[in-house]
Design an enzyme around this catalytic site. Sequence first.
Site, PDB file in Angstrom:
ATOM      1  CE1 TYR A   7     -11.626   6.470  -1.427  1.00  0.00           C
ATOM      2  CE2 TYR A   7     -13.844   6.507  -0.532  1.00  0.00           C
ATOM      3  CZ  TYR A   7     -12.528   6.097  -0.451  1.00  0.00           C
ATOM      4  OH  TYR A   7     -12.113   5.322   0.599  1.00  0.00           O
ATOM      5  NE  ARG A  32      -6.150   9.710   3.711  1.00  0.00           N
ATOM      6  CZ  ARG A  32      -7.326   9.978   3.152  1.00  0.00           C
ATOM      7  NH1 ARG A  32      -7.915   9.062   2.429  1.00  0.00           N
ATOM      8  NH2 ARG A  32      -7.901  11.148   3.333  1.00  0.00           N
ATOM      9  CG  HIS A  35     -14.348   4.362  -3.913  1.00  0.00           C
ATOM     10  ND1 HIS A  35     -13.080   3.942  -3.526  1.00  0.00           N
ATOM     11  CD2 HIS A  35     -15.173   3.993  -2.919  1.00  0.00           C
ATOM     12  CE1 HIS A  35     -13.151   3.345  -2.357  1.00  0.00           C
ATOM     13  NE2 HIS A  35     -14.419   3.372  -1.967  1.00  0.00           N
ATOM     14  CG  ASN A  61     -11.363  -1.015  -1.266  1.00  0.00           C
ATOM     15  OD1 ASN A  61     -12.327  -0.827  -1.995  1.00  0.00           O
ATOM     16  ND2 ASN A  61     -11.295  -0.560  -0.027  1.00  0.00           N
ATOM     17  CB  CYS A 107     -18.212   0.188  -1.250  1.00  0.00           C
ATOM     18  SG  CYS A 107     -17.279   1.695  -0.845  1.00  0.00           S
ATOM     19  CG  ASP A 108     -17.107   1.325   4.679  1.00  0.00           C
ATOM     20  OD1 ASP A 108     -16.617   2.076   3.810  1.00  0.00           O
ATOM     21  OD2 ASP A 108     -16.464   0.971   5.686  1.00  0.00           O
ATOM     22  NE  ARG A 121      -3.290   2.662   2.591  1.00  0.00           N
ATOM     23  CZ  ARG A 121      -4.181   3.017   3.509  1.00  0.00           C
ATOM     24  NH1 ARG A 121      -4.509   2.163   4.468  1.00  0.00           N
ATOM     25  NH2 ARG A 121      -4.739   4.209   3.484  1.00  0.00           N
TER      26      ARG A 121
END
Length: 440
Positions: free
Chosen positions: A263, A283, A201, A148, A171-172, A94
Amino acid sequence: MRKQHVITISGAGSARVPALVGTLVNYKERFPLSKIIFYDIDKDRMGLMEAYNRLVLKCRYPKCQVVFTTDEEEAYRNTDFIFCQMRVGKTSMRSLDEKIPLRYGLVGQETCGPGGFAYGMRSLGAMKQMVEKVRSYSKDTWILNYTNPAAIVALGLDRMFPDDKHILNLCDQPFSLMKSYSKILEVPQERLRARYFGLNHFGWFTELKDTDGKDYFNALRSYLKNHDFKPFNAEQRSKSWLDTYVRVNKYMKLLDEYIPTTYMQYYMFPEEIVAESDPNYTRAEESRDSREKDVFDICARAVGKDNMDGLDMLTNSVFGNLMVEVAESIAYDLNNEFIVMVKNRGIIDNFEPEAIIEVAGTIGKEGAMGYPYGTIKPFYKGLMEGQYAYELLTVEAFMEEDYTKALMALTLNRTVVDPSKAKAVLDDLMAANKDYWILR
């Protein structure tokens, strides 16, 4: 009492799992379980949370059997639901997804832009393998996929497993936004009903009413144009996440017809976001040093304990609630309303029929059903056409190992546009991901 179920949490090394366990405890009357199987390929990381998860379930859910395993057969052979939340490559990959694009002045984000492309390519390979393994044991097990980037994964799974009716991608973010709107409007979330369209998104709220038909949409639009937008749990969020919400205000001052998902900031204000980004601390590190550290610290305190004295039970009112409420709605055919990801097939009548879109709809024993939306306007259709083409080319690049399609995908992405930058970032991402995917 409702029928009990067996669930598998796939990706049980995620720092989100302890809060999911807390949610399962809170919902044990609504979605009762006889067994929870925790599965991950990383035994050590899963083990950091094992003592805590076992303790919570022993104290708060003693009749539920608990299994921790790294064996796929044990995880997938006899289970009703798989809650899947893989992060292929973990935090280290990531971090590269976020940092490599920043070298070229491009957005460094885990689900959007070049970082999302790289993550999507990794996720597609792992998800393909998982679905094949699960289906070798059962055709009926529900796979509730939270992996994701959901847009790319959902489209890829639909292309690779077109006849599988027991995969549901989740997706939340819309769920979380509805919770935030509820707080702003002082209306209980369960009473709010949205009209919404887009890609995951990449979408917009177009109506918001309560169950009595009272319209709150204009009041919410007005609020978001004149007040800083904050998530419902702002006090728990880092500055970078709060900035994400505030950019909705900026968008609304320019284009106030509909309310965008947060997003959309990456596609509308990429240069601004790059300028604010720290290329050495993104992040990935922020999450590791805050949310993950807090979770692991709490879990470490459970080692050697035989009760919950002095130990909080973690819960998650967004991610956890959504996962469990979706499973509940399927298990008991409730057809509750959610914002769902489904194949279009005329739901948006002037958009690609085979696209995986995101709209308001219901979920029951037959899966997700989207409400008909109708026609979308040229501005939104144009944006969605470009984004869908990017997603489709990404999936095709993965399936065909096609470098040219990958380059085309990144060039189409609104966070990139420049084909020379697309090539440079693609080459770097390909080198960094050589153990996960290849292009020819």
